[in-house]
Design an enzyme around this catalytic site. Structure first.
Site, PDB file in Angstrom:
ATOM      1  CD  GLU A 121       1.443  12.075   4.650  1.00 52.37           C
ATOM      2  OE1 GLU A 121       0.484  12.554   4.021  1.00 52.37           O
ATOM      3  OE2 GLU A 121       1.336  11.591   5.773  1.00 52.37           O
ATOM      4  N   GLY A 261      -4.706   8.005  -2.499  1.00 56.05           N
ATOM      5  CA  GLY A 261      -6.006   8.609  -2.767  1.00 56.05           C
ATOM      6  C   GLY A 261      -5.924  10.100  -2.997  1.00 56.05           C
ATOM      7  CG  MET A 263      -0.462  15.110  -0.066  1.00 60.83           C
ATOM      8  SD  MET A 263      -0.238  14.058   1.416  1.00 60.83           S
ATOM      9  CE  MET A 263       0.295  15.309   2.574  1.00 60.83           C
ATOM     10  CD  GLU A 264      -2.572  15.204   4.736  1.00 63.11           C
ATOM     11  OE1 GLU A 264      -2.878  14.420   3.821  1.00 63.11           O
ATOM     12  OE2 GLU A 264      -1.954  14.853   5.762  1.00 63.11           O
ATOM     13  CG  HIS A 297      -9.266  11.748   4.864  1.00 66.47           C
ATOM     14  ND1 HIS A 297      -9.333  10.852   5.904  1.00 66.47           N
ATOM     15  CD2 HIS A 297      -7.943  11.938   4.630  1.00 66.47           C
ATOM     16  CE1 HIS A 297      -8.113  10.521   6.282  1.00 66.47           C
ATOM     17  NE2 HIS A 297      -7.245  11.165   5.521  1.00 66.47           N
ATOM     18  CD  GLU A 298      -6.782  13.821   1.648  1.00 64.46           C
ATOM     19  OE1 GLU A 298      -5.867  14.287   2.357  1.00 64.46           O
ATOM     20  OE2 GLU A 298      -6.958  12.589   1.503  1.00 64.46           O
TER      21      GLU A 298
END
Ligand code: TRP
Ligand code: ZN
Length: 880
Positions: A121, A261, A263-264, A297-298
């Protein structure tokens, strides 16, 4: 280096591609210097036009269409177009070679600590192979990794492991299949020497899934908290949104060099190690909290981002704003479960503090943009506080307007319509609207207007009729903007400090004490019945909208709300307003002094032991200098710093006995645990040390010295170190820093803190060395490295962002240092370079002398020949 001139991309220009990729098979022959990537794509036509493949910095060894070189092909500016008239389906094979060890940008395939990792990303996949690298191309991936077994024993990619085995010459392979179509930005691979923490859990539908956290050897004792956070996030999404993990295996991998931070990537999250690794001796309470929220979050992205993704990068807030909102709600629920409702309120306060410190200035500066921007040059520059944090506030307003159930219904409908698709923000808001039968057309303006709105409030009592008319007026920074829909939560407090049940005109009886008013016009009046004059309004409770609430309040009223407001957010906010006003007045004064009434109000909160220590901590923490500078007509960092020093010293001296008393009373017995109650006690003690050391209080400094040397956990140890460094106790600070370095010199993440605390150091006395000289020396420290983004953020970022008085030095040395760092980073890592470049974007807010010095440096940088598009965009806008 990429091309020098960066064209502007416009949201309005979006067109679907003529060709899509149904399946891709990737074969990686991995090597640190020369990795070969063989990419086989099955492409199908979905419209008129050529097949488009994007690429950047690749050595292309072969490209064939249906087994032969393409007949009509153009290749310009990283874009290949192949004409395939008459064809509806083709197989395209591309072979490329890359050098991971030379990849200093950390985008694409790169090396870190001997392992190989990817970051795709937003546009990194094109640095691995030629591909229509846009989020609206969703493809099924099969990936085979082949590498030396000794150097790279662990081989991971997205989805399920379907095959693995030995090969000749000490090599081995693993084959991975991702059952879900995904955009290329979610692709990931890892080839490294790692150890793993496993946990099996059963999902709500009864499937057993394998959760894994991969870390470097020696760090397994720091992986538990990330794993616990992952399990909690998985449960929360099942319970709150009915969303289940859709894979049999879910992996988190920690890496030391990472631009952001985390990455998903589908089923294979890659994390900055700082958001994975924690044990009490090395991580603070704040670190534990961040890990919990970033892991969540991820994880939440798996549905909001991966299953339903963005059609184009202008829609970024579709996944980020929504996912930040989800992680904020999750963390708040977790905190409330352990620490009650105050813990939830403290979380809200922390989130708003971030918004005001980072997003408000952004929204008032040259990079200001709506949460859905209209144009960009480098998309990497738009991973902003506006897209993320203001985006989350916009989602929160929907949640407030529709209520939790209505919001849930909207989410359900959104997934039922768009699962497996790449969509837009309109699609999301339409689902919310349809599920609730509510018109959200006006609400949509939040997606297209930039700038922080101001809501002016005017309160008029009619003593005889016992009515109160509240007039709300909204104003927009861009004057022609149409009015927004702004939910304003309102309460009133009576003379003894109790909340009053409210009755709006036309209602039969009084109801709740907090009411949410919908401000939809430029100006609106709301009439409350049965309200005595003198009742104190408490507006924008819980920060119900991302606006500035302007109301005339006396110091006495602020002190009253600081002591009594039943809404904890507004109680904190009253304290912030009182502090802000007092500090600004001090900064403007020739002989600054802290008013007695202010000290008294502060004292009242400090000694109100009915309030949780965590709440008292946030209420008694001064606003950040970045926020305060934003409030000054002309930003004068030196004048502000003088006021800050006098303020902290006065509060330390005047309340020394209280601070010392609380320090003793709040000692946390027993083993360290991450718990909001314990963390709150530690935080208030640390804050006390800050004030005491600022005042050079003998006992306070002694306590800090002891704790910096002996504390069993990093929260207390680092809190004490920070108090010493941030004080006139120069010698004690130096001794503590040296001891800390001796203990933790080999621990990269802990050393990040050591660098950061020194870069943020104020100058309390002329004997103290100037911070800049100290930073220059620290760049030579063996633990420092320009190639590691965490180090850049700790040493440089912390200086530029958290130390305005030293950065904006009147002799311009700070700006020269800044420009030199941008030069270095521009060549090495433009993404990080652009982030640092942004730290001077609001230069026009400063004094004329500083403006002149800043302008010289910005103009000098713009004359550089090889500026990356990322850095150039920031500098041009700053000057613009
Ligand atoms: N999508 C990531 C997140 O959750 C952000 C991110 C990670 C990112 N690495 C990046 C964005 C590199 C741009 C470039 O928030
Ligand atoms: Zn995200």
């Amino acid at each position: 280096m990429r091309t020098e001139h960066a064209p502007t991309i416009h949201r309005a220009d979006y067109r679907p591609l003529a060709w899509t990729v149904d399946t891709v098979e990737l074969y990686f022959s991995l090597d640190a210097e020369a990795s070969i990537v063989r990419n086989t794509m099955q492409c199908t036509r979905q419209g008129d036009g050529p097949l488009v493949l994007l690429h950047e910095g690749l050595m292309r060894e072969d490209l064939t269409v249906n087994g032969a070189p393409p007949k009509a092909m153009r290749d310009e500016d990283g874009r290949i177009e192949i004409d395939l008239d008459g064809e509806d389906a083709v197989e395209v094979v591309v072979v490329t070679r890359v050098n991971p060890s030379a990849n200093t940008e950390l985008s694409g395939l790169y090396q870190s600590a001997g392992g190989l990792f990817t970051q795709c990303e937003a546009e990194g996949f094109r640095r691995i192979t030629c591909f229509p690298d846009r989020p609206d191309v969703m493809t099924r991936f099969t990936v085979t990794l082949e590498a030396d077994r000794r150097d790279y024993p662990v081989l991971l990619s997205n989805g399920n492991l379907v095959e693995q085995g030995e090969l000749e010459a000490g090599r081995h392979y693993a084959k991975w299949e991702d059952p879900f179509p995904k955009p290329s930005y979610l692709f990931a691979l890892v080839a490294a020497d790692l150890v793993v923490l496993d946990r099996k859990v059963t999902t709500v539908s009864g499937r057993e899934v394998l959760l894994q956290v991969y870390v470097e050897a020696g760090n397994l004792d720091r992986a538990d908290h990330a794993m616990d956070s992952l399990v909690n996030a998985l449960r929360w999404d099942e319970e709150t949104f009915g969303l289940e993990l859709d894979l049999d295996r879910y992996m988190i991998v920690a890496v030391g060099d990472f631009n952001m931070g985390a990455m998903e990537n589908k089923g294979l999250n890659i994390f900055n190690a700082k958001y994975v690794l924690a044990k009490p001796e090395t991580a603070t309470d704040v670190d534990y909290e961040h890990i919990e929220s970033v892991v969540a979050h991820e994880y939440f992205h798996n549905w909001t981002g991966n299953r339903v993704t963005c059609r184009d990068w202008f829609q970024l807030t579709l996944k980020e704003g929504l996912t930040v909102f989800r992680d904020q709600q999750f963390s708040a629920d977790m905190l409330a479960r352990a620490g009650g409702e105050t813990a939830r309120a403290v979380k809200r306060i922390e989130d708003v503090r971030v918004l005001r410190t980072a997003q408000f200035p952004e929204d008032a500066g040259p990079m200001a943009h709506p949460i859905r921007p209209d144009a960009y040059q480098a998309i990497d520059n738009f991973y902003t506080a506006t897209v993320y944090e203001k985006g989350a506030e916009v989602i929160r307003m929907l949640h407030t307007i529709l209520g939790p159930e209505g919001f849930r219904n909207g989410m359900d409908l959104y997934f039922s319509y768009h699962d497996g698709q790449a969509v837009t923000c309109d699609d999301f808001v339409e689902a919310m609207s349809e599920a609730n039968g509510v018109d959200l057309d006006q609400f949509m303006r939040w997606y297209s207007q930039r700038g922080t709105p101001t809501v002016h409030a005017d309160v008029a009592f009619d003593g005889e009729a016992e009515t109160c008319t509240l007039t709300l007026t909204q104003s927009r920074p861009d004057k022609d903007d149409e009015p927004l829909q702004i939910p304003v939560a309102v309460g009133f407090i009576n003379a003894v400090g109790d909340d009053i049940p409210l009755r709006l005109q036309g209602e039969a009886e009084a109801g709740a004490t907090t009411r949410v008013l919908q401000l939809t016009e430029r100006q609106q009046q709301f009439v409350f019945e049965g309200l005595r004059p003198g009742s104190v309004p408490s507006l924008l409770r819980g920060f119900s909208a991302p606006v500035v609430m302007a109301i005339n309040e006396s110091d006495a009223q602020l002190a009253f709300r600081m002591a009594h407001d039943a809404d904890p957010f507004n109680r904190w906010d009253a304290a912030q307003r009182y502090m802000t006003r007092t500090l600004l007045a001090m900064a403007a004064s020739d002989a600054p002094e802290v008013p007695r009434a202010f000290i008294a109000a502060f004292d009242t909160v400090l000694n109100n032991i009915a309030l949780d220590p965590a709440f008292r901590t946030v209420a008694l923490t001064l606003p950040s200098e970045a926020y305060l500078l934003e409030q000054m007509d002309v930003a004068d960092p030196a004048a502000l710093r003088r006021a800050m020093i006098i303020m902290t010293q006065t509060l330390g001296r005047a309340l020394a006995d209280d601070w010392l008393g609380h320090d003793e009373a709040l000692a946390v017995p027993g083993e360290y645990r991450y718990h909001p109650g314990d963390a709150g006690s530690r935080a208030l003690r640390n804050l006390g040390l800050r004030y005491l050391c600022a005042a050079n209080d003998h006992q306070g400094v002694g306590l800090a010295e002891l704790r910096a040397a002996n504390a069993k956990n990093m929260s207390e140890r680092f809190g004490a170190l920070m108090a010493l460094v941030q004080s006139p106790a120069v010698e004690a600070a130096q001794l503590a820093l040296t001891a800390f370095e001796q203990t933790f010199g080999g621990d990269a993440l802990v050393m990040d803190k050591w660098f950061a605390v020194q870069a943020a150091a104020w100058r309390w006395s002329p004997e103290q060395p100037a911070t800049l000289e100290r930073i220059e020396a620290l760049t030579q420290h063996p633990a420092f490295s320009l190639g590691n983004p965490n180090k850049i953020y700790s040493l440089f970022g912390s200086f530029f962002r958290n130390n305005p008085a030293e950065f904006h030095r009147p002799d311009g040395a700070g700006y020269r240092f800044w420009a030199d760092r941008i030069r270095e980073l521009n060549a090495r890592n433009p993404q990080v370079g652009a982030r640092m470049a942004r730290m001077l974007e609001n230069w026009r807010r400063y004094t004329p002398e500083l403006q002149q010095l800043a302008r010289e440096q910005i103009e000098g940088l713009l004359k550089e020949e090889a500026l990356s598009p990322d850095v150039r965009e920031v500098l041009e806008k700053a000057l613009g």
